[in-house]
Enzyme design. Sequence first.
Site, PDB file in Angstrom:
ATOM      1  N   HIS A 145       0.852  -1.192   0.000  1.00 45.36           N
ATOM      2  CA  HIS A 145       0.000   0.000   0.000  1.00 45.36           C
ATOM      3  C   HIS A 145       0.888   1.242   0.000  1.00 45.36           C
ATOM      4  O   HIS A 145       2.030   1.213   0.475  1.00 45.36           O
ATOM      5  CB  HIS A 145      -0.887   0.016   1.240  1.00 45.36           C
ATOM      6  CG  HIS A 145      -1.998  -0.977   1.204  1.00 45.36           C
ATOM      7  ND1 HIS A 145      -3.149  -0.809   1.932  1.00 45.36           N
ATOM      8  CD2 HIS A 145      -2.146  -2.148   0.535  1.00 45.36           C
ATOM      9  CE1 HIS A 145      -3.961  -1.831   1.719  1.00 45.36           C
ATOM     10  NE2 HIS A 145      -3.371  -2.659   0.880  1.00 45.36           N
ATOM     11  N   GLU A 150       0.944   3.912   1.802  1.00 47.55           N
ATOM     12  CA  GLU A 150       1.424   4.348   3.111  1.00 47.55           C
ATOM     13  C   GLU A 150       2.619   3.515   3.569  1.00 47.55           C
ATOM     14  O   GLU A 150       3.628   4.052   4.048  1.00 47.55           O
ATOM     15  CB  GLU A 150       0.320   4.222   4.171  1.00 47.55           C
ATOM     16  CG  GLU A 150      -0.940   4.975   3.865  1.00 47.55           C
ATOM     17  CD  GLU A 150      -1.989   4.122   3.153  1.00 47.55           C
ATOM     18  OE1 GLU A 150      -1.661   3.473   2.136  1.00 47.55           O
ATOM     19  OE2 GLU A 150      -3.141   4.125   3.611  1.00 47.55           O
ATOM     20  N   CYS A 198      -6.392   1.941   5.674  1.00 45.88           N
ATOM     21  CA  CYS A 198      -7.055   0.715   6.110  1.00 45.88           C
ATOM     22  C   CYS A 198      -6.485   0.277   7.459  1.00 45.88           C
ATOM     23  O   CYS A 198      -5.564   0.895   7.997  1.00 45.88           O
ATOM     24  CB  CYS A 198      -6.841  -0.384   5.059  1.00 45.88           C
ATOM     25  SG  CYS A 198      -5.127  -0.961   4.982  1.00 45.88           S
TER      26      CYS A 198
END
Length: 150
Positions: free
Chosen positions: A52, A54, A82
Amino acid sequence: MSHASYMREALLEARRAAEKGEVPIGAVVVVDNQIVGRGYDLRESLYDASAHAEILAMRQAAQHLKDWRLNNATLYVTVEPCAMCAGAIVQFRVKRLVYGAPNAKSGSIDTILDIVHQPRFNHQVEVISGILEDECREIMQKFFRELRKQ
Protein backbone atom coordinates in the site's frame (compact mmCIF):
# COMPACT_ATOMS: atom_id res chain seq x y z
CA MET A 1 4.66 24.26 2.37
CA SER A 2 1.07 23.80 3.45
CA HIS A 3 -0.94 20.63 4.06
CA ALA A 4 -2.54 21.18 0.65
CA SER A 5 0.87 21.40 -1.03
CA TYR A 6 2.01 18.10 0.42
CA MET A 7 -1.34 16.50 -0.40
CA ARG A 8 -0.79 17.57 -4.02
CA GLU A 9 2.47 15.61 -3.88
CA ALA A 10 0.54 12.59 -2.62
CA LEU A 11 -1.92 13.07 -5.49
CA LEU A 12 1.02 12.95 -7.92
CA GLU A 13 1.90 9.57 -6.45
CA ALA A 14 -1.73 8.45 -6.81
CA ARG A 15 -1.62 9.37 -10.50
CA ARG A 16 1.50 7.24 -10.91
CA ALA A 17 -0.42 4.31 -9.48
CA ALA A 18 -3.33 4.90 -11.86
CA GLU A 19 -0.95 4.99 -14.82
CA LYS A 20 0.17 1.47 -13.86
CA GLY A 21 -3.40 0.24 -13.45
CA GLU A 22 -3.10 0.27 -9.67
CA VAL A 23 -5.67 1.73 -7.27
CA PRO A 24 -4.77 5.45 -7.24
CA ILE A 25 -3.69 6.01 -3.67
CA GLY A 26 -0.56 8.03 -3.00
CA ALA A 27 1.42 8.99 0.07
CA VAL A 28 4.36 11.14 1.12
CA VAL A 29 6.22 11.36 4.41
CA VAL A 30 7.47 14.78 5.49
CA VAL A 31 10.07 15.59 8.16
CA ASP A 32 11.28 19.15 8.74
CA ASN A 33 9.45 20.39 5.63
CA GLN A 34 11.24 17.86 3.42
CA ILE A 35 9.69 14.86 1.68
CA VAL A 36 11.69 11.84 2.86
CA GLY A 37 9.41 9.07 1.57
CA ARG A 38 7.02 8.54 -1.32
CA GLY A 39 4.75 5.70 -2.25
CA TYR A 40 1.79 4.61 -4.27
CA ASP A 41 -0.19 1.40 -4.33
CA LEU A 42 1.67 -1.44 -6.05
CA ARG A 43 -0.30 -4.47 -4.86
CA GLU A 44 -1.01 -5.74 -8.38
CA SER A 45 2.49 -5.07 -9.75
CA LEU A 46 4.32 -6.63 -6.81
CA TYR A 47 1.74 -9.37 -6.05
CA ASP A 48 1.90 -8.12 -2.48
CA ALA A 49 -1.15 -7.31 -0.40
CA SER A 50 1.00 -5.14 1.87
CA ALA A 51 2.27 -2.90 -0.96
CA HIS A 52 0.00 0.00 0.00
CA ALA A 53 1.08 3.60 -0.59
CA GLU A 54 1.42 4.35 3.11
CA ILE A 55 3.56 1.29 3.88
CA LEU A 56 5.89 1.94 0.94
CA ALA A 57 6.27 5.63 1.81
CA MET A 58 6.98 4.90 5.48
CA ARG A 59 9.52 2.21 4.56
CA GLN A 60 11.31 4.63 2.24
CA ALA A 61 11.30 7.34 4.91
CA ALA A 62 12.71 4.95 7.52
CA GLN A 63 15.50 3.95 5.13
CA HIS A 64 16.24 7.60 4.36
CA LEU A 65 16.31 8.55 8.05
CA LYS A 66 18.01 5.31 9.10
CA ASP A 67 15.43 4.97 11.86
CA TRP A 68 12.17 3.03 11.92
CA ARG A 69 10.75 5.56 14.38
CA LEU A 70 9.08 8.32 12.38
CA ASN A 71 8.10 10.27 15.49
CA ASN A 72 8.80 13.65 13.85
CA ALA A 73 7.07 12.74 10.60
CA THR A 74 3.80 13.70 8.99
CA LEU A 75 2.29 11.15 6.64
CA TYR A 76 0.09 12.54 3.87
CA VAL A 77 -2.16 10.03 2.12
CA THR A 78 -4.93 10.63 -0.38
CA VAL A 79 -7.40 8.18 1.18
CA GLU A 80 -8.11 7.23 4.79
CA PRO A 81 -5.86 4.28 5.66
CA CYS A 82 -7.06 0.72 6.11
CA ALA A 83 -6.53 -1.33 9.30
CA MET A 84 -3.17 -2.69 8.14
CA CYS A 85 -1.83 0.75 7.31
CA ALA A 86 -3.28 2.31 10.47
CA GLY A 87 -1.49 -0.35 12.50
CA ALA A 88 1.74 0.34 10.62
CA ILE A 89 1.34 4.08 11.27
CA VAL A 90 1.23 3.33 14.99
CA GLN A 91 4.16 0.90 14.76
CA PHE A 92 6.29 3.40 12.80
CA ARG A 93 5.41 5.97 15.51
CA VAL A 94 4.24 8.56 12.97
CA LYS A 95 3.53 11.86 14.70
CA ARG A 96 0.77 13.13 12.40
CA LEU A 97 -1.46 11.64 9.71
CA VAL A 98 -3.09 13.91 7.14
CA TYR A 99 -5.51 12.30 4.71
CA GLY A 100 -7.79 13.48 1.96
CA ALA A 101 -10.93 11.41 1.37
CA PRO A 102 -12.66 9.05 3.78
CA ASN A 103 -12.70 5.35 2.94
CA ALA A 104 -16.22 3.99 3.35
CA LYS A 105 -15.21 0.36 2.80
CA SER A 106 -12.15 -0.01 5.00
CA GLY A 107 -11.27 3.30 6.65
CA SER A 108 -9.66 2.57 9.97
CA ILE A 109 -8.99 6.07 11.28
CA ASP A 110 -12.43 7.70 11.44
CA THR A 111 -14.91 5.67 9.36
CA ILE A 112 -15.09 2.01 10.45
CA LEU A 113 -12.42 1.79 13.15
CA ASP A 114 -10.15 4.17 15.03
CA ILE A 115 -6.89 2.30 15.36
CA VAL A 116 -4.57 5.28 15.83
CA HIS A 117 -6.29 6.60 18.95
CA GLN A 118 -6.54 3.42 21.01
CA PRO A 119 -5.75 4.51 24.57
CA ARG A 120 -4.06 1.19 25.37
CA PHE A 121 -1.44 1.66 22.63
CA ASN A 122 1.79 3.31 23.67
CA HIS A 123 1.64 5.72 20.72
CA GLN A 124 -1.11 8.12 19.67
CA VAL A 125 -1.29 9.82 16.27
CA GLU A 126 -2.56 13.31 15.55
CA VAL A 127 -5.04 13.17 12.65
CA ILE A 128 -6.13 15.85 10.18
CA SER A 129 -8.67 14.84 7.55
CA GLY A 130 -10.38 16.37 4.53
CA ILE A 131 -7.34 18.03 2.93
CA LEU A 132 -8.11 18.30 -0.82
CA GLU A 133 -10.90 15.82 -0.15
CA ASP A 134 -12.73 16.43 -3.43
CA GLU A 135 -9.61 15.89 -5.56
CA CYS A 136 -8.68 12.78 -3.62
CA ARG A 137 -12.18 11.35 -3.95
CA GLU A 138 -12.41 12.21 -7.66
CA ILE A 139 -9.24 10.37 -8.65
CA MET A 140 -10.59 7.22 -7.00
CA GLN A 141 -14.06 7.58 -8.51
CA LYS A 142 -12.65 8.18 -11.99
CA PHE A 143 -10.37 5.14 -11.73
CA PHE A 144 -13.22 2.82 -10.72
CA ARG A 145 -15.63 4.29 -13.30
CA GLU A 146 -13.11 3.53 -16.04
CA LEU A 147 -12.38 0.10 -14.61
CA ARG A 148 -16.08 -0.79 -14.67
CA LYS A 149 -16.27 0.23 -18.36
CA GLN A 150 -13.63 -2.36 -19.21
